[in-house]
Design a protein around this motif. Sequence first.
Motif, PDB file in Angstrom:
ATOM      1  N   GLY A   1       3.605  65.167  21.942  1.00  0.00           N
ATOM      2  CA  GLY A   1       3.099  64.497  23.134  1.00  0.00           C
ATOM      3  C   GLY A   1       1.817  63.742  22.832  1.00  0.00           C
ATOM      4  N   LEU A   2       0.923  64.365  22.067  1.00  0.00           N
ATOM      5  CA  LEU A   2      -0.317  63.702  21.668  1.00  0.00           C
ATOM      6  C   LEU A   2      -0.019  62.478  20.827  1.00  0.00           C
ATOM      7  N   PHE A   3       0.872  62.594  19.853  1.00  0.00           N
ATOM      8  CA  PHE A   3       1.186  61.472  18.966  1.00  0.00           C
ATOM      9  C   PHE A   3       1.834  60.335  19.746  1.00  0.00           C
ATOM     10  N   SER A   4       2.533  60.674  20.818  1.00  0.00           N
ATOM     11  CA  SER A   4       3.229  59.657  21.602  1.00  0.00           C
ATOM     12  C   SER A   4       2.303  58.941  22.576  1.00  0.00           C
ATOM     13  N   ASN A   5       1.699  59.687  23.533  1.00  0.00           N
ATOM     14  CA  ASN A   5       0.924  58.994  24.580  1.00  0.00           C
ATOM     15  C   ASN A   5      -0.563  58.856  24.251  1.00  0.00           C
ATOM     16  N   GLU A   6      -1.066  59.623  23.289  1.00  0.00           N
ATOM     17  CA  GLU A   6      -2.434  59.516  22.769  1.00  0.00           C
ATOM     18  C   GLU A   6      -3.531  59.848  23.787  1.00  0.00           C
ATOM     19  N   ALA A   7      -3.168  60.405  24.938  1.00  0.00           N
ATOM     20  CA  ALA A   7      -4.185  60.785  25.926  1.00  0.00           C
ATOM     21  C   ALA A   7      -5.012  61.939  25.387  1.00  0.00           C
TER      22      ALA A   7
ATOM     23  N   THR B   1       5.546  57.978  28.193  1.00  0.00           N
ATOM     24  CA  THR B   1       6.218  59.281  28.207  1.00  0.00           C
ATOM     25  C   THR B   1       7.336  59.377  29.231  1.00  0.00           C
ATOM     26  N   PHE B   2       7.042  59.029  30.476  1.00  0.00           N
ATOM     27  CA  PHE B   2       8.011  59.249  31.537  1.00  0.00           C
ATOM     28  C   PHE B   2       9.102  58.181  31.595  1.00  0.00           C
ATOM     29  N   VAL B   3       8.924  57.099  30.852  1.00  0.00           N
ATOM     30  CA  VAL B   3       9.961  56.065  30.810  1.00  0.00           C
ATOM     31  C   VAL B   3      10.576  55.997  29.412  1.00  0.00           C
ATOM     32  N   VAL B   4       9.814  55.520  28.421  1.00  0.00           N
ATOM     33  CA  VAL B   4      10.387  55.266  27.093  1.00  0.00           C
ATOM     34  C   VAL B   4      10.796  56.566  26.397  1.00  0.00           C
TER      35      VAL B   4
ATOM     36  N   ALA C   1       1.725  64.981  29.394  1.00  0.00           N
ATOM     37  CA  ALA C   1       1.548  63.599  29.857  1.00  0.00           C
ATOM     38  C   ALA C   1       1.013  63.538  31.286  1.00  0.00           C
ATOM     39  N   PHE C   2       1.495  64.424  32.166  1.00  0.00           N
ATOM     40  CA  PHE C   2       1.027  64.413  33.558  1.00  0.00           C
ATOM     41  C   PHE C   2      -0.481  64.650  33.621  1.00  0.00           C
TER      42      PHE C   2
END
Length: 474
Positions: A281-287, A319-322, A110-111
């Motif tokens: 991580g990809l599925f979550s934040n999609e970056a 990512t860093f909150v929810v 995420a970073f």
Amino acid sequence: MEAITKFLLPIVQTVNAYLSDYILIFLLVGVGVFYSIRTRFVQVRCFGEGMKRVFGSISLRGGKHKGGLSSFQALATAIAAQVGTGNIVGACGAILIGGPGAIFWMWIIAFFGMATIYAEAILAQKTKTVDSEGNVQGGPVYYIRHAFCGKFGKFLAAFFAVAITLALGFMGSMVQSNSIAEATGNAFHIDGWIIGLVLAGLCAFIFIGGIQRIASVAEKIVPIMAVLYLVIGIVILACNVTKIPETVAMIFKYAFAPQAILGGAFGAGIKAAISQGAKRGLFSNEAGMGSTPHAHAQADVKTAHEQGVVAMIGVFIDTFVVLTITALVVISTLYTGNGPLSSPELLALNGATGAITKANMMQTAVGQIFGNAAGSILIAICLTFFAFTTIISWNFFGKLNVQYLFGKKATLVYSILAIGFIFLGSLFPNDLVWELADMFNNIMVIPNVIALFALSAIVVAEVRARKKGKDETK
């Protein structure tokens, strides 16, 4: 249904093993590091600016914008796509399979992903077009064509358009409806097919309304659902306050020594932790996936940089909150002390019995504090909101690509098929729909990242233009 699952599941899992464990990790981390260096860590330097742009003028009544959306509406639509089952079921699956240390690798993804999504938003803004009816058209297919001329560019753009339509419009929506059916079934004992029918009907109403209706729904539901979920998480963490230091320590410890909690060999453990962190991580934040640039292209802003820094905040919130709230709640409740997953032996026992799965893990954790019935109901409500808004945003992203491939007339057929897949998702086994979605998510990353590398000069020029403009105002 069982015969289809037995045939497809091993094949899809094998494909995902190669994509997630090797190609995906190198592509996501590589492009994130590349853009972090090229932009001189824009995610750090411009973080404050992004926060001001998001929260300085927040409104739940963004209104209609000719030929696009407000910056906040675009972000809300993007977050509606990002904050979904990946933040609950996906995070729980990563922890269950890769151990608590998988969360550390999700943070790393995420970073660097904040720099990646900054680039995606910049390119989406720079290459968007307006059709004869005044509708904004933008996203990876347009910057892929800008990056590569001729047949190769057309092929790569078409490949991406097909992949995202399958990944989000069909398979991804199945994951979301499947998770809603699982959660509400656990909480209210309602048959999955009933949930599927109701969900399909609601989605049909919103799909017909187009981007303005989607944005209107997203800008109202997203802040409310996020606050509700965070309040539940904070209450549980307050009850587990003495376990927080141990919880955080476990995330860092098991990021580098996952075999201590998972059992087995070090190599297999670290591979599981990193691959689960990258995949979930990809599925979550999609970056880097190429989905949210469709929303950011719609933003009516003065400069592309403005929407770029706003896009970064979407990844941060996701990512860093929810997602972090999910991780802290699950780990502090189930993995610390004498929790039901606090040792390799208990994990092995759970693997044999299947009492705790990624689908019910958060409900189980919340149930430890609020009681099983209340825990199931609360998470079912949150998950339903999260997954529902993701479905409507993902459907819009898929529709844009269907229109690119086949024209506007094809979008009605697409919407009908998408509604059918939403219903089917409530019936299919959980593991199969997740593996199918992962496979197509992984595939669509490849053409998107290739274009991101090729167009870095445009992004760097925007960063320098922003710095020059800022210096001139001093």
